[in-house]
Write an enzyme that holds these catalytic residues in place. Structure first.
Site, PDB file in Angstrom:
ATOM      1  N   LYS A 179       0.920  -1.280   0.079  1.00 47.66           N
ATOM      2  CA  LYS A 179       0.116   0.004  -0.090  1.00 47.66           C
ATOM      3  C   LYS A 179       0.989   1.258   0.036  1.00 47.66           C
ATOM      4  O   LYS A 179       2.043   1.059   0.260  1.00 47.66           O
ATOM      5  CB  LYS A 179      -0.929   0.229   1.121  1.00 47.66           C
ATOM      6  CG  LYS A 179      -1.951  -1.176   1.157  1.00 47.66           C
ATOM      7  CD  LYS A 179      -3.121  -0.981   0.131  1.00 47.66           C
ATOM      8  CE  LYS A 179      -3.753  -2.418  -0.437  1.00 47.66           C
ATOM      9  NZ  LYS A 179      -4.629  -3.241   0.484  1.00 47.66           N
TER      10      LYS A 179
HETATM   11  C1  LIG Z   1      -5.696  -4.141   0.978  1.00 46.72           C
HETATM   12  C2  LIG Z   1      -7.106  -3.894   0.865  1.00 46.72           C
HETATM   13  C3  LIG Z   1      -7.901  -4.337   1.955  1.00 46.72           C
HETATM   14  C4  LIG Z   1      -7.363  -5.083   2.879  1.00 46.72           C
HETATM   15  O1  LIG Z   1      -6.268  -4.863   3.811  1.00 46.72           O
HETATM   16  P1  LIG Z   1      -5.149  -5.928   4.424  1.00 46.72           P
HETATM   17  O2  LIG Z   1      -4.321  -4.934   5.141  1.00 46.72           O
HETATM   18  O3  LIG Z   1      -4.564  -6.722   3.218  1.00 46.72           O
HETATM   19  O4  LIG Z   1      -6.067  -6.638   5.423  1.00 46.72           O
HETATM   20  C5  LIG Z   1      -9.281  -3.968   1.996  1.00 46.72           C
HETATM   21  N1  LIG Z   1      -9.740  -3.397   0.758  1.00 46.72           N
HETATM   22  C6  LIG Z   1      -9.029  -2.931  -0.235  1.00 46.72           C
HETATM   23  C7  LIG Z   1      -9.924  -2.333  -1.076  1.00 46.72           C
HETATM   24  C8  LIG Z   1      -7.610  -3.432  -0.381  1.00 46.72           C
HETATM   25  O5  LIG Z   1      -6.945  -2.793  -1.268  1.00 46.72           O
END
Ligand SMILES: *Cc1c(COP(=O)(O)O)cnc(C)c1O
Length: 356
Positions: A179
């Site tokens: 991210k």
């Molecule tokens: C990455 C993501 C999540 C979940 O996050 P994690 O930290 O991997 O549990 C939820 N929604 C979206 C749109 C994402 O890109």
């Protein structure tokens, strides 16, 4: 190969982790609190509550708003699975509406049409880092008395009419390794609602206000100080990371001519978690992915199968038709846009894409 994502881990991140190890306070130390304060500031909210992941942030946010069995939550099927699994964990039912082909985000008019007496919440997803049409969504929520839980996992720092994603309803972020701001694993809930924040804090730690006394059934979904230390080093560079992503996206938009390039709606500041083009008109997306790979350009397909078509989810929601979602799932390719791209990388990407 130019990778589709590459976490930027510098000396600050390494030193921050070593400092936590030296301190002996690996969990529930000062860094989680400091990271929460930084996120609240970025989102312009009163409160922020750190969790173990973006998925658990979404889950706790829904629970804190009393979403549960018998409730419906309106959302998109063109998203990561956690958007929907978090709804299902609560016992509520996801209701899917179609998306706009320019922004890849839910269409407010379709949300309105999907509201029933059982609807409890709207969960807009700011996909790829482009904010949803929040004025229209908040208007529906207000008139229909619905909760808004934003899946802002991809949108840290994005703004809509000057206000940050995650600051409209209850915001949920992910700090997963790929991210825009990461801590390895991690999540964050942002809100102005003191009761929601308090409930999230209790739910993430055994429903316990006082050690060894428990108010209700809770979980262990805390963030460790080791993770928070990485997140703090990262969020200090949020503006720099975002500026580089924007410059990279601007370059790609200016030079790519062979496929449909992404747009930004008026009033929105995109943070380019993904830079996503469309191979449209019946052209073969998978062949395009293969030829980009041959040219040394890593790509991602987010997402090849929309969630309403996934077997176990289809068993729950039944047959749903989402024509735009289904078409875009066949057309999208995300190209590298991360802050570590060099000018040579950008030129290589453009040359490869324009040769498709
Ligand atoms: C990455 C993501 C999540 C979940 O996050 P994690 O930290 O991997 O549990 C939820 N929604 C979206 C749109 C994402 O890109």
């Amino acid at each position: 190969m130019i990778p589709i994502s590459k976490p930027l881990i510098g000396e600050a991140e390494k030193q921050a982790v070593l400092d936590v190890l030296d301190s002996g306070m690996l969990v529930q130390g000062p860094r989680v609190k400091a990271l929460e304060e930084r996120f609240a500031k970025v989102c312009g909210t009163e409160y922020a509550v750190a969790t173990s992941s973006g998925t658990t942030a979404l889950h706790l946010a829904l629970l804190a708003h009393d979403v549960g069995p018998g409730d419906e939550v309106i959302t998109t099927a063109f998203t990561f699975v956690a958007t929907v699994s978090s709804i299902l964990f609560t016992g509520a039912r996801p209701v899917f509406v179609d998306i706009d082909e320019q922004t890849f985000n839910v269409v407010p008019e379709l949300i309105e049409q999907a509201v029933t007496p059982r609807t409890k919440a709207i969960m807009p997803v700011h996909l790829y880092g482009h904010p949803c049409d929040m004025d229209a969504i908040l208007d529906i929520a207000q008139r229909r008395n619905l909760v808004v839980v934003e899946d802002a996992a991809q949108a840290v720092g994005a703004t809509y009419r000057g206000k940050a994603a995650g600051g409209f309803g209850t915001g949920c972020f992910s700090l997963y390794a790929t991210k825009n701001v990461m801590s390895g694993e991690g999540g964050m809930i942002t809100t102005d609602d003191e009761a929601v924040a308090e409930r999230c804090r209790l739910l993430r730690s055994h429903g316990s206000r006082q050690r060894y006394y428990y108010d209700f059934l809770g979980y262990n979904l805390r963030m460790s100080d080791l993770h928070a230390a990485i997140g703090l080093a990262q969020i200090a560079r949020l503006d720099e990371f975002t500026a580089r992503r924007r410059a990279n996206a601007a370059y790609l938009n200016q030079h790519i001519t062979s496929v449909v390039t992404p747009t930004v709606q008026d009033g929105c500041e995109h943070v380019w978690h993904q830079y996503t083009v469309r191979v449209n008109g019946g052209r073969d997306r998978d062949a395009a992915v293969a030829s980009l790979s041959e040219a040394g350009v890593g790509t991602g397909v987010f997402y090849p199968m929309p969630l309403h078509q996934q077997g176990y989810i289809r068993e729950i929601v039944g047959e749903v038709r989402l024509p735009v979602t289904e078409r875009l799932a066949q057309e999208v390719i995300s190209l590298p846009v991360h802050p570590q791209l060099s000018q040579a990388d950008l030129e290589q990407i453009v040359t490869a894409v324009n040769a498709l």
